[in-house]
Design a protein around this motif. Structure first.
Motif, PDB file in Angstrom:
ATOM      1  N   PRO A 117       0.845  -1.199   0.000  1.00  0.00           N
ATOM      2  CA  PRO A 117       0.000   0.000   0.000  1.00  0.00           C
ATOM      3  C   PRO A 117       0.880   1.250   0.000  1.00  0.00           C
ATOM      4  O   PRO A 117       2.111   1.155  -0.073  1.00  0.00           O
ATOM      5  CB  PRO A 117      -0.750  -0.135   1.322  1.00  0.00           C
ATOM      6  CG  PRO A 117       0.229  -0.848   2.220  1.00  0.00           C
ATOM      7  CD  PRO A 117       1.151  -1.675   1.348  1.00  0.00           C
ATOM      8  N   ASN A 118       0.276   2.424   0.055  1.00  0.00           N
ATOM      9  CA  ASN A 118       1.068   3.638   0.286  1.00  0.00           C
ATOM     10  C   ASN A 118       0.338   4.572   1.245  1.00  0.00           C
ATOM     11  O   ASN A 118      -0.851   4.393   1.533  1.00  0.00           O
ATOM     12  CB  ASN A 118       1.470   4.328  -1.023  1.00  0.00           C
ATOM     13  CG  ASN A 118       0.305   4.885  -1.814  1.00  0.00           C
ATOM     14  OD1 ASN A 118      -0.853   4.799  -1.425  1.00  0.00           O
ATOM     15  ND2 ASN A 118       0.607   5.474  -2.957  1.00  0.00           N
ATOM     16  N   THR A 119       1.042   5.564   1.741  1.00  0.00           N
ATOM     17  CA  THR A 119       0.533   6.357   2.870  1.00  0.00           C
ATOM     18  C   THR A 119      -0.714   7.196   2.574  1.00  0.00           C
ATOM     19  O   THR A 119      -1.477   7.455   3.513  1.00  0.00           O
ATOM     20  CB  THR A 119       1.640   7.278   3.435  1.00  0.00           C
ATOM     21  OG1 THR A 119       2.173   8.096   2.389  1.00  0.00           O
ATOM     22  CG2 THR A 119       2.757   6.443   4.049  1.00  0.00           C
ATOM     23  N   PRO A 120      -0.987   7.650   1.337  1.00  0.00           N
ATOM     24  CA  PRO A 120      -2.247   8.364   1.115  1.00  0.00           C
ATOM     25  C   PRO A 120      -3.491   7.527   1.406  1.00  0.00           C
ATOM     26  O   PRO A 120      -4.608   8.056   1.391  1.00  0.00           O
ATOM     27  CB  PRO A 120      -2.169   8.760  -0.364  1.00  0.00           C
ATOM     28  CG  PRO A 120      -0.708   8.896  -0.634  1.00  0.00           C
ATOM     29  CD  PRO A 120      -0.084   7.789   0.160  1.00  0.00           C
ATOM     30  N   ALA A 121      -3.296   6.243   1.692  1.00  0.00           N
ATOM     31  CA  ALA A 121      -4.419   5.421   2.166  1.00  0.00           C
ATOM     32  C   ALA A 121      -5.070   6.047   3.393  1.00  0.00           C
ATOM     33  O   ALA A 121      -6.267   5.863   3.637  1.00  0.00           O
ATOM     34  CB  ALA A 121      -3.920   4.012   2.501  1.00  0.00           C
ATOM     35  N   ALA A 122      -4.296   6.808   4.171  1.00  0.00           N
ATOM     36  CA  ALA A 122      -4.812   7.431   5.398  1.00  0.00           C
ATOM     37  C   ALA A 122      -5.931   8.424   5.115  1.00  0.00           C
ATOM     38  O   ALA A 122      -6.752   8.713   5.997  1.00  0.00           O
ATOM     39  CB  ALA A 122      -3.676   8.125   6.154  1.00  0.00           C
ATOM     40  N   VAL A 123      -5.995   8.958   3.895  1.00  0.00           N
ATOM     41  CA  VAL A 123      -7.059   9.901   3.531  1.00  0.00           C
ATOM     42  C   VAL A 123      -7.933   9.333   2.412  1.00  0.00           C
ATOM     43  O   VAL A 123      -8.622  10.071   1.712  1.00  0.00           O
ATOM     44  CB  VAL A 123      -6.473  11.280   3.123  1.00  0.00           C
ATOM     45  CG1 VAL A 123      -5.853  11.963   4.329  1.00  0.00           C
ATOM     46  CG2 VAL A 123      -5.456  11.157   1.987  1.00  0.00           C
ATOM     47  N   GLY A 124      -7.878   8.020   2.242  1.00  0.00           N
ATOM     48  CA  GLY A 124      -8.718   7.370   1.246  1.00  0.00           C
ATOM     49  C   GLY A 124      -8.270   7.549  -0.184  1.00  0.00           C
ATOM     50  O   GLY A 124      -9.027   7.291  -1.118  1.00  0.00           O
ATOM     51  N   GLU A 125      -7.022   7.981  -0.381  1.00  0.00           N
ATOM     52  CA  GLU A 125      -6.503   8.222  -1.730  1.00  0.00           C
ATOM     53  C   GLU A 125      -5.239   7.401  -1.984  1.00  0.00           C
ATOM     54  O   GLU A 125      -4.371   7.808  -2.754  1.00  0.00           O
ATOM     55  CB  GLU A 125      -6.212   9.716  -1.927  1.00  0.00           C
ATOM     56  CG  GLU A 125      -7.439  10.608  -1.929  1.00  0.00           C
ATOM     57  CD  GLU A 125      -8.325  10.415  -3.153  1.00  0.00           C
ATOM     58  OE1 GLU A 125      -7.904   9.721  -4.100  1.00  0.00           O
ATOM     59  OE2 GLU A 125      -9.444  10.963  -3.158  1.00  0.00           O
ATOM     60  N   ILE A 143     -12.057 -11.074  -1.719  1.00  0.00           N
ATOM     61  CA  ILE A 143     -12.338 -10.501  -0.404  1.00  0.00           C
ATOM     62  C   ILE A 143     -11.246  -9.516  -0.007  1.00  0.00           C
ATOM     63  O   ILE A 143     -11.515  -8.391   0.430  1.00  0.00           O
ATOM     64  CB  ILE A 143     -12.478 -11.612   0.657  1.00  0.00           C
ATOM     65  CG1 ILE A 143     -13.792 -12.355   0.474  1.00  0.00           C
ATOM     66  CG2 ILE A 143     -12.392 -11.028   2.074  1.00  0.00           C
ATOM     67  CD1 ILE A 143     -13.912 -13.611   1.318  1.00  0.00           C
ATOM     68  N   VAL A 144      -9.980  -9.936  -0.159  1.00  0.00           N
ATOM     69  CA  VAL A 144      -8.870  -9.055   0.215  1.00  0.00           C
ATOM     70  C   VAL A 144      -8.844  -7.817  -0.673  1.00  0.00           C
ATOM     71  O   VAL A 144      -8.617  -6.698  -0.202  1.00  0.00           O
ATOM     72  CB  VAL A 144      -7.534  -9.819   0.149  1.00  0.00           C
ATOM     73  CG1 VAL A 144      -6.354  -8.872   0.310  1.00  0.00           C
ATOM     74  CG2 VAL A 144      -7.482 -10.887   1.231  1.00  0.00           C
ATOM     75  N   GLY A 145      -9.078  -7.993  -1.979  1.00  0.00           N
ATOM     76  CA  GLY A 145      -9.136  -6.838  -2.877  1.00  0.00           C
ATOM     77  C   GLY A 145     -10.176  -5.830  -2.435  1.00  0.00           C
ATOM     78  O   GLY A 145      -9.932  -4.619  -2.441  1.00  0.00           O
ATOM     79  N   ASN A 146     -11.335  -6.317  -2.018  1.00  0.00           N
ATOM     80  CA  ASN A 146     -12.396  -5.412  -1.561  1.00  0.00           C
ATOM     81  C   ASN A 146     -12.015  -4.702  -0.265  1.00  0.00           C
ATOM     82  O   ASN A 146     -12.344  -3.527  -0.073  1.00  0.00           O
ATOM     83  CB  ASN A 146     -13.701  -6.198  -1.364  1.00  0.00           C
ATOM     84  CG  ASN A 146     -14.330  -6.610  -2.677  1.00  0.00           C
ATOM     85  OD1 ASN A 146     -14.092  -5.976  -3.719  1.00  0.00           O
ATOM     86  ND2 ASN A 146     -15.122  -7.666  -2.663  1.00  0.00           N
ATOM     87  N   LEU A 147     -11.322  -5.404   0.637  1.00  0.00           N
ATOM     88  CA  LEU A 147     -10.866  -4.762   1.872  1.00  0.00           C
ATOM     89  C   LEU A 147      -9.885  -3.633   1.557  1.00  0.00           C
ATOM     90  O   LEU A 147      -9.961  -2.543   2.124  1.00  0.00           O
ATOM     91  CB  LEU A 147     -10.203  -5.787   2.785  1.00  0.00           C
ATOM     92  CG  LEU A 147     -11.108  -6.862   3.394  1.00  0.00           C
ATOM     93  CD1 LEU A 147     -10.274  -7.853   4.205  1.00  0.00           C
ATOM     94  CD2 LEU A 147     -12.195  -6.250   4.262  1.00  0.00           C
ATOM     95  N   LEU A 148      -8.961  -3.896   0.636  1.00  0.00           N
ATOM     96  CA  LEU A 148      -7.959  -2.895   0.289  1.00  0.00           C
ATOM     97  C   LEU A 148      -8.584  -1.686  -0.402  1.00  0.00           C
ATOM     98  O   LEU A 148      -8.114  -0.549  -0.220  1.00  0.00           O
ATOM     99  CB  LEU A 148      -6.895  -3.510  -0.634  1.00  0.00           C
ATOM    100  CG  LEU A 148      -6.050  -4.637  -0.033  1.00  0.00           C
ATOM    101  CD1 LEU A 148      -5.169  -5.262  -1.107  1.00  0.00           C
ATOM    102  CD2 LEU A 148      -5.193  -4.128   1.117  1.00  0.00           C
ATOM    103  N   ARG A 149      -9.647  -1.906  -1.165  1.00  0.00           N
ATOM    104  CA  ARG A 149     -10.267  -0.803  -1.910  1.00  0.00           C
ATOM    105  C   ARG A 149     -10.982   0.193  -1.004  1.00  0.00           C
ATOM    106  O   ARG A 149     -11.420   1.243  -1.481  1.00  0.00           O
ATOM    107  CB  ARG A 149     -11.230  -1.366  -2.963  1.00  0.00           C
ATOM    108  CG  ARG A 149     -10.493  -2.059  -4.105  1.00  0.00           C
ATOM    109  CD  ARG A 149     -11.412  -2.531  -5.227  1.00  0.00           C
ATOM    110  NE  ARG A 149     -10.648  -3.342  -6.158  1.00  0.00           N
ATOM    111  CZ  ARG A 149     -10.624  -4.675  -6.160  1.00  0.00           C
ATOM    112  NH1 ARG A 149     -11.371  -5.347  -5.277  1.00  0.00           N
ATOM    113  NH2 ARG A 149      -9.877  -5.330  -7.024  1.00  0.00           N
ATOM    114  N   GLY A 150     -11.057  -0.110   0.276  1.00  0.00           N
ATOM    115  CA  GLY A 150     -11.574   0.881   1.207  1.00  0.00           C
ATOM    116  C   GLY A 150     -10.672   2.092   1.339  1.00  0.00           C
ATOM    117  O   GLY A 150     -11.099   3.151   1.811  1.00  0.00           O
ATOM    118  N   THR A 151      -9.408   1.974   0.915  1.00  0.00           N
ATOM    119  CA  THR A 151      -8.464   3.094   1.013  1.00  0.00           C
ATOM    120  C   THR A 151      -8.040   3.621  -0.359  1.00  0.00           C
ATOM    121  O   THR A 151      -7.174   4.485  -0.442  1.00  0.00           O
ATOM    122  CB  THR A 151      -7.202   2.665   1.772  1.00  0.00           C
ATOM    123  OG1 THR A 151      -6.544   1.605   1.054  1.00  0.00           O
ATOM    124  CG2 THR A 151      -7.538   2.177   3.171  1.00  0.00           C
TER     125      THR A 151
END
Length: 264
Positions: A117-125, A143-151
């Motif tokens: 992942p990368n750090t802009p995940a913290a703001v959903g981007e 399932i894992v892909g869908n979890l990751l797409r939350g960010t």
């Protein structure tokens, strides 16, 4: 579905927030362990998740277990989880340099997935790249892909691309921050207030990125739309080319990718 995290740092928090906001899991279905009790208390207060020191209370019951520790602590986390997890528990690592092969040495029957992942995940981007191990059925990968797409977006690739991914999207936010800082310095030098210059620089970078993603056009074509003959933009672009900005960015990605190989 119950989801566990070993490690409660910034990236784990970003994923937890994304999972909750996207509705992929409820706070009561998320379990986090961290070695600092005050960090556990903070995560519980912010997200109402189950947070505790040590994973022994949940590692044996969750369906998905994220390994989200620092690289130097990865082996300790794997050793802690190994005797506890069920044979069908999905093990997902977001640890830099922790390969699928290494994970499968500890979890020989469990499905394992490696994520960058990368750090802009913290703001959903953010953007996440993930690769699957030997024993991952399609429905679990989804399932894992869908979890990751939350960010943010999530892309499946083969693991041999991960060093390049690390050099580009993993380290890339730092390059963007440097450019925003430099552009704002330029704005101040040209007469703007610092606060205004930072907003203008950051929003301009954000807007340009969205233009690339939403239009699907090549960045060169979009640049040409802004660059009129003998105008202000071509004067600025010419200066950037004279100072080797393009080459420096290319070299930065390559250098970070090579360092990732060394760490791996």
């Amino acid at each position: 579905m119950e989801i566990g995290f070993i490690g409660g740092g910034a990236m784990a928090e970003a994923l937890i927030k994304g999972i909750i906001v996207s509705g992929a899991a409820k706070p009561r279905e998320i379990f986090v362990s961290d070695h600092k009790s005050n960090r556990c208390a903070e995560l519980h207060k912010k997200y109402d998740v189950n947070a505790m020191v040590g994973c022994s209370n949940f590692a044996g019951t969750v369906q998905v277990l994220f390994i989200a520790v620092k690289p130097q602590n990865a082996e300790d986390a794997l050793l802690e989880a190994k005797p506890l997890v069920k044979p069908d528990t999905m093990i997902v690592s977001i640890v830099t340099g922790l390969t699928l092969e290494k994970m499968e040495q500890y979890f020989q029957t469990q499905p394992v997935i490696r994520v960058m992942p990368n750090t802009p995940a913290a703001v959903g981007e953010g953007i996440s790249v993930y690769a699957k191990g030997t024993h991952v059925p399609g429905e679990m990968l989804e399932i894992v892909g869908n979890l990751l797409r939350g960010t943010g977006p999530a892309i499946q690739m083969t693991e041999d691309k991960f060093d390049a991914v690390t050099g580009l999207s993993g380290s890339g936010p730092a390059y963007a921050y440097l450019m925003i800082d430099a552009l704002s310095d330029g704005g101040v030098a040209a007469g703007l207030k610092r606060s205004d210059a930072i907003i203008l620089a950051a929003q301009t970078m954000l807007g340009a990125a969205k233009m690339v993603l939403k239009t699907g056009m090549h960045p060169d074509a979009l640049r040409d739309q802004v660059t009129s003959p003998a105008g202000t933009t071509i004067a600025g672009v010419r200066t950037l080319e004279q100072h080797g900005v393009r080459g420096a960015l290319i070299d930065a990605v390559i250098a970070a990718s090579e360092r990732s190989k060394e760490l791996g």
